[in-house]
Every structure is written in C-alpha cells, then in structure tokens.
Enzyme design. Structure first.
Site, mmCIF file in Angstrom:
data_model
loop_
_atom_site.group_PDB
_atom_site.id
_atom_site.type_symbol
_atom_site.label_atom_id
_atom_site.label_comp_id
_atom_site.label_asym_id
_atom_site.label_seq_id
_atom_site.Cartn_x
_atom_site.Cartn_y
_atom_site.Cartn_z
ATOM 1 N N LYS A 154 40.781 35.707 35.448
ATOM 2 C CA LYS A 154 39.998 34.719 36.190
ATOM 3 C C LYS A 154 39.629 33.522 35.324
ATOM 4 C CE LYS A 154 38.358 37.477 40.031
ATOM 5 N NZ LYS A 154 37.277 37.833 40.933
ATOM 6 N N LYS A 198 48.501 41.356 43.210
ATOM 7 C CA LYS A 198 47.579 42.124 44.056
ATOM 8 C C LYS A 198 47.140 41.318 45.281
ATOM 9 C CE LYS A 198 43.142 42.389 43.549
ATOM 10 N NZ LYS A 198 41.707 42.636 43.308
ATOM 11 N N LYS A 246 41.352 38.705 48.432
ATOM 12 C CA LYS A 246 40.698 37.919 49.483
ATOM 13 C C LYS A 246 40.454 36.484 49.063
ATOM 14 C CE LYS A 246 36.574 40.448 48.986
ATOM 15 N NZ LYS A 246 36.122 40.301 47.590
#
Ligand code: ATP
Ligand code: LTN
Length: 337
Positions: free
Chosen positions: A115, A198, A201
């Site tokens: 991230k 992956k 959302k």
C-alpha cells in the site's frame, strides 16, 4: 458477561463496496461460527482511514458494511455487531501496543509495503505503518481465541500473536494468544480482470470485482468477461497462466461445496462459456437472498442504529475489562468510576 464459550473477533474495512472475496474469505465463515463461538464482528473504520477517505462516503460505507453483516446472516441476538470507532478502547490499546511494537516488525508487513508503494514516499501516513498494532488491539481487547480471515491476513495474525507474546513476557500473562482461521476453499479470490492480483474492494476498475450489492445482471456480465486463457481446458491448476480458469473453478468450489474431482468431471467436454455461466448461476443464487435482505434493511435506518448502539455497549463492557487489566499491568493508575 458470558465467559464459557470461546470467542471469535473479526472485522472488515468500510473502504469500498464489499466483494465476493470478502464474502467467501470472511463473512461466510463468520455466519457459521456463530453456532459455536461467542462472536464479535466490527466495521473497522479506524483502519479505513490509514489511506485517504472521503468523509461522507466513509460514513455511508460504514453503515452499508454493518447492514451487509446482517444481510449475510450475522444474528445480532447471538453475535455482537459494532463500529470500531464507537469503542474508544481500540484506539487506546492500539497506542499502548504501538509503544511495544518494534519498527522492524512493522516495516516487514507485506500490506504496508504494497500500500505504501502506491503513494508518494514522503506522504505515506504513519497510520499505514501502525495498522497491524491497531488490528492486534481489536483482537486482544476481546481475548479472542480465533480470528476468521482470508489468506491475505495471515501475516497480520502472526504479528498479533508475536506482539501478544511479547506483552505477556514483559508484563505477565495477560492476553489469550489467538489462532488464525482460514477457509479451505476460497481463501484468496482473485480479480476477474487480473487473476494474478487479489480481488479487492478498493480497486476501481469496472470488471475487477463482483460486489455483493450489485444486480445479478451486473455480476453475470463481469463473470462472462472474466480473463481466462487459450488452453481450452477446465481443471484446477496453480500455474500462473491458468490463474483465471482456476479462480472461476475456486469460486464454483467454494459456493457449490463440491469436490475438485466432481467439478472437473462435470465440465469435461465443455467450454469456458459454460463454466462462466455455471459460476454466474451459483454466485447469483448465493447473493440474491442477501441482496433482497439488504434492500429491506436500507429502508429502516432506526433498526440498524439500535443494533449498533447495543453492540457498542456490549463490546465496551468486554473491552474496558481488558483495558483495565492492561492499565494495571503496564503501571497506569486505574480511573475511579
Ligand atoms: P482493501 O482493498 O480496502 O484493502 P479488501 O477488499 O482487501 O480491502 P479487507 O477489509 O481488507 O478487504 O478484508 C476484509 C476480510 O475479507 C479479510 O478477512 C480479508 O482477508 C478478506 N478478503 C478480502 N479480499 C479477499 C479475497 N480476494 N479473497 C478472500 N478473502 C478476502
Ligand atoms: N486487516 C483486516 C481488517 C481487520 C481485522 C481486524 C480482521 C482490522 N481489524 C481484526 C480481523 C480481526 C483486513 O481484512 N484488511
């Protein structure tokens, strides 16, 4: 406060629309665990702000995720449903644990590396680095024995166990050491547009994820467009070039409950179009009842508020008890009540 049954805690970030990955990897297991464990399920809004969020959207998503817990079958009579930021003990224990967490452990977390790599290095928030200590606080406050999550959370659970052991070693036996609970099928559902990443959302691209609240037609359309390969062979495989077909088969396996052999036998002589249609059918059969339950819940805001208020109260009771123990162990004075 009940003390006999073992406890489970888990949470999902209100950082976007919940996906089929969230359902198969997390929510579905939670529903089953209510029969055995005393369960705490929270919407982890304090975790969501480790990356930038729009305030109005965060508020709306937080309620949406809580409603989806109910729609998926979490029973508020049996389980405690609450919003993380409504129980201030999470932030408090999070800070105490931050002071005990070695920086080296935090820098090693793959989620932090992934991230933070997506942002300007200078402006990466400190919360993103500290994310795992807050997650450890979520779990340890409830003295949870087990934590049901998808495969991507394995490392965070290891971190929680290590930190709990470190605390117990420094200050004396305090925390239960939690076990990770990962589903056998579907622990890592991949993106439909990129089966080597992956399903997530917070990924914006249109054909990436199946959302729990979209229409059956939208889900079908995305599945029919899912990336496959040119082998024209329907079998489970861990080869990266066959990841798309493997992902479709994994979704089918997780939702149909059939074995690998039975599924492969069913598709002998069939094409990818047939596989995609079958997957779309089982996906919509699973999600449709949840979708209509969710629609009903959105029409009664008061009902959801009531559940979240009593959930926070029950959660606070348990969390404050642990926090007092931690205060005592670490040498804080205990506030007079
Ligand atoms: P974000 O993209 O905002 O980081 P996410 O979609 O990865 O979010 P989380 O809130 O981080 O979702 O995860 C909630 C739960 O769902 C966790 O237990 C996580 O392991 C599980 N989960 C998330 N994505 C998947 C997936 N693709 N397959 C299986 N489980 C998943
Ligand atoms: N990091 C988790 C969300 C999360 C969580 C938790 C999961 C925050 N606190 C406590 C289980 C237990 C994720 O899924 N990304």
């Amino acid at each position: 406060m009940e003390t006999q049954r073992k406890r489970v805690l888990s949470g999902i970030q209100p950082s976007g629309n919940l996906t089929l990955g969230n359902y198969i990897g997390a929510l579905r297991q939670w529903v089953a665990e209510q029969a055995v464990y005393q369960c705490y399920f929270c919407v982890v809004d304090l975790h969501a702000i480790t990356v930038p969020q729009d305030p109005a959207e965060l508020r709306q998503k937080t309620r949406e995720v809580a409603a989806l817990y109910l729609a998926a079958g979490i029973d508020p009579e049996r389980s405690t449903i609450f919003i993380q930021s409504h129980v201030s003990a999470h932030a408090e224990l999070g800070w105490m644990l931050t002071c005990l967490a070695p920086l080296g452990w935090l820098y090693r977390m793959t989620q932090f590396k992934d991230k933070s790599a997506k942002q300007q290095q200078e402006s990466v928030g400190a919360g993103l680095l500290n994310y795992p200590t807050l997650m450890a606080a979520d779990i340890l406050l409830y003295q949870a024995h087990a934590v049901p999550v998808g495969d991507d959370q394995r490392q965070h659970l290891e971190f929680t166990r290590d930190l709990a052991q470190r605390f117990n070693h420094h200050y004396g036996e305090t925390f239960v050491i939690p076990e990770v609970m990962i589903p056998k099928a579907g622990a890592r559902i991949m993106g439909l547009d990129n089966p080597n990443a992956k399903m997530s959302k917070s990924e914006a691209s249109e054909y990436h994820a199946i959302y729990l609240t979209e229409t059956p037609e939208q889900s079908k359309k995305k599945l029919m467009r899912a990336v496959t390969d040119s082998f024209a062979e329907i079998r489970f495989s861990d080869e990266p070039e066959r990841a798309g077909v493997n992902n479709l088969l994994t979704i089918y396996e997780a939702l149909s409950g059939q074995t690998h052999d039975a599924i492969e036998a069913q598709f002998v002589g069939k094409g990818y179009g047939d596989l995609k249609k079958a997957v779309a059918e089982v996906v919509n059969e699973t999600l449709n009842p949840m979708r209509s339950h969710y629609q009903k819940l959105t029409q009664d805001a008061g009902y959801l508020d009531g559940i979240l208020a009593s959930g926070a109260e029950r959660a606070r009771e348990r969390a404050e008890q642990t926090l007092d123990l931690v205060r005592e162990r670490m040498g804080f004075t205990i506030p007079k009540r």
